[in-house]
Design an enzyme around this catalytic site. Structure first.
Site, PDB file in Angstrom:
ATOM      1  N   LYS B 197       0.754  -1.099  -0.108  1.00 19.42           N
ATOM      2  CA  LYS B 197       0.040   0.141  -0.058  1.00 19.42           C
ATOM      3  C   LYS B 197       1.024   1.123   0.057  1.00 19.42           C
ATOM      4  O   LYS B 197       1.501   1.495   0.840  1.00 19.42           O
ATOM      5  CB  LYS B 197      -0.959   0.101   1.267  1.00 19.42           C
ATOM      6  N   GLY B 249       7.549   4.391   8.073  1.00 21.34           N
ATOM      7  CA  GLY B 249       6.622   5.432   8.445  1.00 21.34           C
ATOM      8  C   GLY B 249       6.983   6.123   9.829  1.00 21.34           C
ATOM      9  O   GLY B 249       7.905   6.018  10.376  1.00 21.34           O
ATOM     10  N   SER B 250       5.845   6.780  10.755  1.00 21.26           N
ATOM     11  CA  SER B 250       6.289   7.528  11.892  1.00 21.26           C
ATOM     12  C   SER B 250       6.415   6.555  13.012  1.00 21.26           C
ATOM     13  O   SER B 250       5.899   5.333  12.973  1.00 21.26           O
ATOM     14  CB  SER B 250       5.048   8.523  12.015  1.00 21.26           C
ATOM     15  N   THR B 251       6.967   7.088  13.853  1.00 27.04           N
ATOM     16  CA  THR B 251       7.253   6.149  15.046  1.00 27.04           C
ATOM     17  C   THR B 251       6.030   5.627  15.797  1.00 27.04           C
ATOM     18  O   THR B 251       5.568   4.666  16.340  1.00 27.04           O
ATOM     19  CB  THR B 251       8.243   6.729  16.143  1.00 27.04           C
ATOM     20  N   GLY B 254       4.319   3.147  13.951  1.00 29.26           N
ATOM     21  CA  GLY B 254       5.032   1.927  14.090  1.00 29.26           C
ATOM     22  C   GLY B 254       4.552   1.345  15.408  1.00 29.26           C
ATOM     23  O   GLY B 254       4.454  -0.067  15.449  1.00 29.26           O
ATOM     24  N   CYS B 305      13.250  10.982   7.025  1.00 24.26           N
ATOM     25  CA  CYS B 305      13.279  10.118   8.312  1.00 24.26           C
ATOM     26  C   CYS B 305      14.816  10.206   8.887  1.00 24.26           C
ATOM     27  O   CYS B 305      15.145  10.588  10.237  1.00 24.26           O
ATOM     28  CB  CYS B 305      12.866   8.866   8.359  1.00 24.26           C
TER      29      CYS B 305
END
Lengths: 296, 493
Positions: B197, B249-251, B254, B305
Site C-alpha cells: 500500500k 513511517g512514523s514512530t 510503528g 526520516c
C-alpha cells in the site's frame, strides 16, 4: 564428640555486582519433587528490577566499549570458574530433581557453551560485517553493535543450561542484561551469579533476580530503558503481552520457545548473538582528485 | 555580479542575477483520470466502490482519482498473493525469479523520465531530486536484489534460509517509488509475494510501477498494489494470512503496528522516525560542512526520516557556521518542483504544512530564535521557507520531536564527550552526521553515536548495497544490502 553443623547457603539476588536481598523483604520456598524445600529464595520485586536495569544501563557503555578480545577472555574466565565449581552445581541440580548423570552432563554442557560463545566474542563481527560496494565515491561499511540492555526471562524448565545459553550470547555481543531465573529451580542461577562475580565481569553487566515470571514479566517487557527482551516459553498469552508492552519503546521482542537447550546442534549459534545486535552503516567520501589508477 | 566580502567568501546578488525558468515538460507522463486496484495481475474496481482524489501539492490541482481499498479488497489481494506464493513463486527456480526482477529494473530505467515527472507532480519534490536520486535508486534497488535471488545460501552461513510467504508492506509519501522498491525488491528476491500500500497522497508512481509489473509478465498475484489511507493499512496489518509486515513511517504508527501484531506470528520490520544529530567540529572543512548541513535538512523539503535536523556546532566556529548557513539559505530556490533549478519544492500535503507550522510556533513560544529565508513563496500550493532556530534548549520540543519539514535546530558544544551525550539523548537512533578533518575523531564519534546510519563528512547518501535502519525507537530490521535480506527470510529460531 559432637557432629559438625552444616552451614546453609543464603540465596540472594545479584544487582550491579552486589548480592543484596530483595528490597521487598519477600521470599518464597520452592520445593523439589520429593517435597523438600530447596531454600528460602528472594521474591524479587518491580523495584529490584528497576535497580537492576539502572545497573545494567550504567555498565553498558563500558562493557560494549571493551575490546572484543577482552570480552572473550572474560567469558573464558567464567567457564574456568564454572569448571572449578562443578561439584557444587551438580549437587544443586541433583537437589532440583536431576539424576547425577544428567546433572553432570548439564554442567559440562554449560561450561562448553560458555567456551563456545567466548570464542565468538571477537569473530562474529567478521562474519556479519560487510564492506558495501556503493556506486558513489564513498567508503561504506556495516558492522554489528550491541542493542543495549536486554531483559531475559530465563528458560523455566532448567536451572543452569537454559540460563547460561541465554546469558552468554547476549554478553558476548557487548550487551548487558537483567535475568529472571527459573522460578522452580533457582539455585544454580544464584550460584552462577557468584561465578560471574569472580570472573572479572564488571558489575552490572549481568544482573540476576529470582522470583515469579507471572509477577515480573510485565515490567521486564514495558521498561522504557530496556532495548530488547528474551522469552523462552510456549505461552501465547505471555508472548502477546510481551509484544504489546514492547511497543512502548519499540523494544525488540525475541522468542526462543522452540529451543531444546540440551541439543548442542540447535541451541547454540552466532545467530543467538546477532539477535541482539544492530547493524550500523558508516559512510565516508573517497577523494576523486587526480587520475591515477591502482594499475600495477 | 559578485563581490568579495571581508572574510573572503563570495556572495551572489540574486536580485540582479536570476535563473530563467527551466520547467520539465509534463508531457512525458501519462496520468489516467482514475486508477483501480492492482490485484492478481489486473486492475480491478474496488469492492469498496470508493475513490479519493490525489492532488499536485504545488498547485492544489487534482491529478487523478485513486481507489480506496477496504478490508474486502485487501482480503482479495492476500488470497491472490497466497495463491501465487504457494503455486507459482515459491516453486519457481530462483534464477528465473531473478530474471523477472531484473526485467522490472530495466523497465523502470527505460521509463525513468516518466516516473520522475509523476513523482514530482504527485509528491511535490523537485524534479532534480526525483530525476537524479529517487528514480535511479529505485531501479538500482531492483537490479541489486535481483542478483541475490539465487545466492541466498551465501548470505546466511549454515542457515538454508526460507521465504516467509505473503508480505504486507506499507510505505510513506516522502520517497514513494524508492520506498516501493526498497520493499518489493528484497521481498521478491527472497521468494515472497507482496501486498503493498502506497501512502494516500502519493499513489501514482506505485500505480505506474503496477503497470510495469503487468507488462513484465510477472506471474499474477506475486505483487499486488492497493491504494488507500490508514484504514487500508490497518486491514493489511490485521489480515490473518499475512506472514510479514514491513512498515516505513512514523514512530507513532510503528508502535501501533507492533501492538497490533502482538500475539500473531507475523515477522515485523519497522523503519520509523528520526531526529538526527549533525555534528560539526572546528577543524571541519566549513564550506563543505555547510553544504552538507543544507543537504542534510533541506533535501526533499526535510521530509526525510534520517534528516539532519539537530545541528551541533562547536562553539569556536559557531558564528562562522551560522553566518554561512544563513547566506546559503538565502540562495535556496523555493518554488515550482517541476523547475530544474528548484532546490526546495512543495510540502507534500496541507496537513503536513500545518504540522510544520505548528512546530515553528512551538519553537518561537519556547524562546528559540527563528531565521527563515526571505524568498517569496508561490501563491498556490503548500510551501515552506527553509527555516532554522538558534538558542534551542536540549529539552525543547523542536529539538526532541520529529518535524519532518525544512526546520533546523542549532545547538553548540565544547567537547567530544558533551556532544556525544547530547546527540544520543533522544529516543530515536536512525542516523547521524559528523564533520571533522581528523580521522581518529571520526571513528570515536561514529562508534559512540547510537544510530543505524552514520555519515562522516557527507550526509543523506543512499545506495542499494548499503543497509539502512534504526536503533531504539527508530525501528528494527534493515533495508538494503545483504542485511536487508534477513527481513524477508526465516533465519534462526
Amino acid at each position: 564428640m559432637s557432629t559438625r553443623v552444616e552451614v546453609l547457603k543464603t540465596y540472594k539476588i545479584y544487582i550491579g555486582g552486589q548480592f543484596p536481598r530483595t528490597e521487598s523483604g519477600r521470599y518464597y520456598s520452592p520445593k523439589n519433587k520429593r517435597g523438600e524445600s530447596l531454600a528460602n529464595v528472594c521474591l524479587s520485586s518491580r523495584k529490584d528490577f528497576r535497580d537492576a536495569v539502572g545497573a545494567a544501563r550504567n555498565a553498558f557503555g563500558g562493557w560494549s566499549g571493551r575490546a572484543a578480545f577482552n570480552r572473550a577472555q572474560i567469558l573464558y574466565r567464567i567457564a574456568e570458574m564454572l569448571e572449578g565449581r562443578k561439584a557444587q552445581f551438580i549437587d544443586e541440580l541433583v537437589k532440583q530433581n536431576a539424576s547425577a548423570k544428567d546433572a553432570e552432563r548439564e554442567v559440562n554442557l554449560s561450561i562448553d557453551r560458555i567456551i563456545y560463545y567466548a570464542g565468538w566474542c571477537d569473530k562474529f563481527q567478521q562474519v556479519f560485517s560487510s564492506v558495501n560496494p556503493v556506486a558513489s565515491s564513498h567508503f561504506n561499511f556495516s558492522v554489528p553493535e550491541p542493542t543495549g540492555v536486554v531483559s531475559i526471562i530465563a528458560p523455566q524448565n532448567s536451572s543452569l543450561i537454559g540460563l547460561v545459553s541465554v546469558i552468554a550470547p547476549i554478553i558476548a555481543g557487548g550487551n548487558t542484561c537483567v535475568v529472571l531465573a527459573s522460578e522452580d529451580q533457582p539455585l544454580c542461577a544464584v550460584t552462577f551469579a557468584e561465578v560471574i562475580n569472580s570472573s572479572d565481569v564488571p558489575g552490572g553487566v549481568v544482573n540476576i533476580l529470582t522470583g515469579k515470571p507471572s509477577e515480573l514479566i510485565k515490567y521486564f517487557a514495558e521498561h522504557m530503558d530496556v532495548n530488547a527482551i528474551i522469552y523462552c516459553e510456549k505461552d501465547d498469552a505471555n508472548k502477546k503481552l510481551i509484544q504489546e508492552k514492547s511497543a512502548l519503546n519499540v523494544k525488540r521482542a525475541i522468542f526462543y520457545d522452540g529451543v531444546n537447550w540440551l541439543d548442542e546442534e540447535k541451541s547454540q549459534s552466532p545467530y543467538f548473538i546477532t539477535d541482539t545486535q544492530e547493524i550500523k552503516t558508516t559512510w565516508h567520501p573517497i577523494e576523486t582528485v587526480g587520475s591515477a589508477k591502482a594499475g600495477y | 555580479m559578485a563581490k568579495a566580502t571581508k572574510n573572503n567568501t563570495l556572495k551572489l546578488k540574486f536580485d540582479s542575477l536570476k535563473y530563467a525558468p527551466a520547467p520539465e515538460s509534463k508531457s512525458s507522463a501519462t496520468i489516467n483520470a482514475q486508477y483501480d486496484l492492482f490485484i492478481n495481475g489486473k486492475f480491478e474496481r474496488p469492492l469498496s466502490k470508493k475513490y479519493f482524489d490525489t492532488i499536485n501539492p504545488a498547485t492544489e490541482e487534482k491529478l487523478s482519482s485513486v481507489a480506496d481499498a477496504n478490508a474486502a479488497d485487501i482480503d482479495k489481494a492476500v488470497k491472490a498473493a497466497r495463491n501465487a506464493y504457494s503455486n507459482v513463486w515459491s516453486k519457481m527456480a530462483a534464477k528465473e525469479r531473478a530474471k523477472y526482477i531484473y526485467r522490472i529494473a530495466r523497465m523502470i530505467q527505460e521509463r525513468a523520465r516518466e516516473f520522475a515527472v509523476i513523482e514530482t507532480l504527485d509528491g511535490g519534490k523537485p524534479i532534480r531530486e526525483s530525476r537524479d536520486i529517487d528514480i535511479p535508486l529505485a531501479a538500482n534497488h531492483f537490479f541489486y536484489y535481483a542478483g541475490w535471488a539465487d545466492k541466498l545460501d551465501y548470505a546466511f552461513p549454515n542457515q538454508h534460509p526460507k521465504s516467509l510467504g505473503v508480505a504486507g508492506q506499507i510505505i510513506p509519501w516522502n520517497f514513494p517509488l524508492l520506498m516501493a522498491a526498497w520493499k518489493i525488491a528484497p521481498a521478491l528476491a527472497t521468494g515472497n509475494t507482496v501486498v503493498l500500500k502506497p501512502a494516500e497522497t502519493t499513489s501514482l508512481s506505485a500505480l505506474k510501477l503496477a503497470e510495469i509489473i503487468q507488462e513484465s509478465d510477472l506471474p499474477p498475484g506475486v505483487v499486488n498494489i492497493l491504494t488507500g489511507a490508514g484504514a487500508t493499512g490497518a486491514a493489511i496489518v490485521n489480515h490473518p494470512d499475512i506472514n510479514k509486515i514491513a512498515f516505513t513511517g512514523s514512530t507513532d504508527v510503528g508502535k501501533i503496528i507492533q501492538r497490533a501484531t502482538a500475539g500473531t506470528n507475523k515477522k515485523v520490520t519497522l523503519e520509523l522516525g528520526g531526529k538526527a544529530a549533525n555534528i560539526i567540529f572546528e577543524d571541519a572543512p566549513i564550506d563543505q560542512a555547510v553544504e552538507g548541513i543544507i543537504n542534510g535538512i533541506y533535501f526533499n523539503q526535510g521530509h526525510v526520516c534520517c534528516a539532519g535536523s539537530r545541528l551541533f556546532v562547536q562553539e569556536s566556529v559557531y558564528k562562522e557556521v551560522l553566518r554561512k548557513l544563513k547566506d546559503r539559505i538565502a540562495t535556496l530556490i523555493v518554488g515550482d518542483p517541476m523547475d530544474k533549478n528548484t532546490d526546495i519544492g512543495a510540502i507534500n500535503s496541507k496537513q503536513q504544512l500545518e504540522t510544520i507550522h505548528k512546530y515553528i510556533n512551538i519553537g518561537k513560544k519556547e524562546g528559540a530564535e527563528m531565521f527563515e529565508s526571505s524568498c517569496a513563496l508561490p501563491r498556490k500550493g503548500f510551501f515552506c521557507r527553509p527555516t532554522l532556530f538558534t538558542n534551542v534548549a536540549q529539552s525543547s520540543r523542536i529539538a526532541q520531536e520529529e518535524i519532518f519539514g525544512p526546520v533546523l535546530t542549532i545547538q553548540t558544544f565544547r567537547t567530544d564527550d558533551e556532544v556525544i551525550e547530547k546527540a544520543n539523548n533522544t529516543p530515536f537512533g536512525l542516523s547521524a552526521g559528523v564533520w571533522t578533518d581528523k580521522g581518529s575523531k571520526i571513528f570515536n564519534l561514529t562508534t559512540k553515536l547510537r544510530a543505524g546510519v552514520i555519515w562522516a563528512n557527507t550526509y543523506n547518501k543512499f545506495d542499494p548495497t548499503s543497509p539502512f535502519g534504526g536503533y531504539k525507537e527508530s525501528g528494527f530490521g534493515r533495508e538494503g544490502g545483504l542485511h536487508g535480506l534477513g527481513a524477508y527470510l526465516n533465519v534462526h529460531s
